[in-house]
Design a protein around this motif. Structure first.
Motif, mmCIF file in Angstrom:
data_model
loop_
_atom_site.group_PDB
_atom_site.id
_atom_site.type_symbol
_atom_site.label_atom_id
_atom_site.label_comp_id
_atom_site.label_asym_id
_atom_site.label_seq_id
_atom_site.Cartn_x
_atom_site.Cartn_y
_atom_site.Cartn_z
ATOM 1 N N GLN A 52 36.802 44.701 33.811
ATOM 2 C CA GLN A 52 37.217 43.299 33.841
ATOM 3 C C GLN A 52 37.044 42.664 35.206
ATOM 4 O O GLN A 52 36.611 41.510 35.316
ATOM 5 C CB GLN A 52 38.681 43.181 33.389
ATOM 6 N N SER A 53 37.363 43.380 36.264
ATOM 7 C CA SER A 53 37.331 42.791 37.598
ATOM 8 C C SER A 53 35.930 42.334 37.981
ATOM 9 O O SER A 53 35.721 41.179 38.373
ATOM 10 C CB SER A 53 37.860 43.798 38.622
ATOM 11 N N LEU A 54 34.949 43.233 37.864
ATOM 12 C CA LEU A 54 33.581 42.873 38.223
ATOM 13 C C LEU A 54 32.976 41.929 37.199
ATOM 14 O O LEU A 54 32.203 41.023 37.540
ATOM 15 C CB LEU A 54 32.723 44.130 38.363
ATOM 16 N N SER A 55 33.318 42.116 35.937
ATOM 17 C CA SER A 55 32.784 41.264 34.877
ATOM 18 C C SER A 55 33.088 39.793 35.135
ATOM 19 O O SER A 55 32.265 38.909 34.862
ATOM 20 C CB SER A 55 33.372 41.681 33.530
ATOM 21 N N ALA A 56 34.272 39.515 35.691
ATOM 22 C CA ALA A 56 34.686 38.133 35.929
ATOM 23 C C ALA A 56 33.826 37.437 36.971
ATOM 24 O O ALA A 56 33.773 36.202 37.022
ATOM 25 C CB ALA A 56 36.148 38.101 36.351
ATOM 26 N N SER A 57 33.121 38.214 37.805
ATOM 27 C CA SER A 57 32.309 37.620 38.873
ATOM 28 C C SER A 57 30.858 37.396 38.457
ATOM 29 O O SER A 57 30.070 36.858 39.234
ATOM 30 C CB SER A 57 32.342 38.522 40.113
ATOM 31 N N ILE A 58 30.490 37.787 37.234
ATOM 32 C CA ILE A 58 29.117 37.682 36.754
ATOM 33 C C ILE A 58 29.017 36.575 35.709
ATOM 34 O O ILE A 58 29.914 36.414 34.883
ATOM 35 C CB ILE A 58 28.658 39.034 36.168
ATOM 36 N N PHE A 59 27.918 35.830 35.735
ATOM 37 C CA PHE A 59 27.666 34.799 34.728
ATOM 38 C C PHE A 59 26.928 35.446 33.557
ATOM 39 O O PHE A 59 25.819 35.969 33.729
ATOM 40 C CB PHE A 59 26.829 33.666 35.323
ATOM 41 N N TRP A 60 27.515 35.409 32.373
ATOM 42 C CA TRP A 60 26.970 36.098 31.200
ATOM 43 C C TRP A 60 26.308 35.071 30.277
ATOM 44 O O TRP A 60 26.958 34.127 29.837
ATOM 45 C CB TRP A 60 28.067 36.842 30.459
#
Length: 399
Positions: A52-60
């Motif tokens: 979740q932590s890193l996922s939040a910083s990526i544009f999907w």
């Protein structure tokens, strides 16, 4: 901005690798915006894998892909539109880098054409993941079919704004033996380990010794060898060893042939959680791979074994020999099916726990070197020559 795209895979396929590559890129360029484009169900699984932590910083960004096994000409039009769209997206964000986590011959053809004749500033990395095995196989004499194969795509000529990433040094050497003029276009980034999957192997080496086979039960992976050795060992040394297979079953195998296994491969794709639970309980992972395909292809299953601290029993192929040369005793290598059987017999009879503990320590050293934190430095180094003029930050890796 860095745009990363998975142009081929659906669902769970290549999820551990793509998550690990994303984590490596984000660690190498912590202040850079990163976007990931892929098929929607694939994006969902990569997000879970990456955390979740890193996922939040990526544009999907979900995209529609051609059917998974579409042929060259069926993919070509869509690949043109996709690649052009992604290059335009980097341009709209003041330049940057476009990274393809895997490619097909049509993707390579499109990249060469567009970068040579249309987009003169774009910078692209393409991971040659799982397709190089076809370089040494049979080629059609039909010029129209031959035009669509991988060797033809790579032989179109190198472009100094396309960098091909190879996942093992031994595979790079083999590739350059086949297509030598790619020398300046190829860089090695060792196959990274998936995020959030580290297991401290503290299992004692006691009978029954649990051996495992990971992934699709194909002839190229030597599954037939594995079955023969399992049958031999269990008949001669009952109760001393177990043989497990975690993956999908191949056509042509009967239940009778697999009855020797304590855990049999599944008719359907095995869920990652089931796969990981099975892997955690093994003592050794077996890789009786055959020459040909695996001289030019990395093994995700090998990195799974490393991530979970499991020593290996493997064919003497360059991909495995290089690891033994660098990290010492991480298991056993064999040349023939007879040697494979002898090694399994030796392990089952002796159960040398002291040697096993040392093998686990060496595997952990290998695991540390394949972490995103370690590989981020190398990734930034190999990328720097490609993007000297691109608008990408040069901040130090996270952590």
């Amino acid at each position: 901005m860095i745009i990363v795209c998975e142009p081929v895979c659906y669902g769970h396929e290549h999820v551990p690798f793509n998550a690990a590559l994303l984590e490596t890129i984000c660690s190498a360029y912590p202040h850079e915006r990163v976007a990931f484009y892929g098929e929607e169900s694939h994006l969902q699984q990569v997000r879970v894998q990456i955390g979740q932590s890193l996922s939040a910083s990526i544009f999907w960004t979900p995209i529609v892909l051609p059917p998974r096994h579409a042929e060259f000409f069926s993919r070509l039009g869509r690949d043109f539109k996709l690649v052009a769209h992604l290059i335009n997206a980097t341009d709209r964000n003041n330049g940057g880098l476009l990274v393809f986590t895997c490619v097909t011959p049509s993707t390579i053809f499109v990249l060469n054409f567009l970068l040579k004749f249309v987009y003169r500033q774009a910078k692209v990395q393409a991971v040659l993941h799982g397709i190089l095995g076809s370089l040494t196989g049979w080629r059609s004499r039909n010029p129209f079919i031959r035009f669509t194969d991988l060797r033809s795509a790579l032989s179109l000529g190198s472009c100094d704004r396309i960098q091909y990433i190879i996942l093992e040094e031994s595979i790079k050497r083999k590739l350059l033996c086949v297509i030598s003029f790619l020398q300046g276009s190829v860089a090695v980034l060792e196959h990274p380990i998936a995020p959030n999957e580290r297991f401290e192997n503290s299992i004692a080496l006691m009978p029954p010794i649990k051996f495992g086979f990971l992934g699709a039960s194909t002839e190229a992976k030597g599954f037939d060898r594995y079955l023969k050795v399992a049958s031999e060992i269990k008949s001669r040394f009952p109760g001393r060893a177990e043989f497990h297979a975690y993956g999908s079953i191949s056509d042509g195998l009967s239940k009778l042939q697999m009855s020797v296994l304590d855990v049999q491969p599944q008719q359907t794709k095995l869920g990652r959680n089931q796969y990981v639970c099975g892997l955690k309980n093994l003592h050794f992972v077996c890789f009786p791979y055959k020459k040909g395909h695996y001289e030019l292809s990395p093994s995700g299953a090998l990195l799974d074994a490393v991530a979970f601290g499991k020593p290996i029993v493997a064919s003497r192929l360059p991909i495995f020999e290089a690891l033994f040369d660098r990290y010492g005793d991480i298991g056993y290598l064999f040349d023939t099916e007879g040697e494979f059987c002898q090694i399994i017999q030796q392990i089952a009879q002796e159960a040398d726990d002291r040697r096993y503990a040392n093998q686990v320590i060496n595997i952990k050293r290998l695991r540390d070197d394949r972490s995103s934190r370690f590989l981020a430095i190398k990734y930034r180094n190999i990328t720097s020559g490609l993007i000297k003029s691109a608008q990408i930050s040069t901040a130090l890796p996270r952590g």
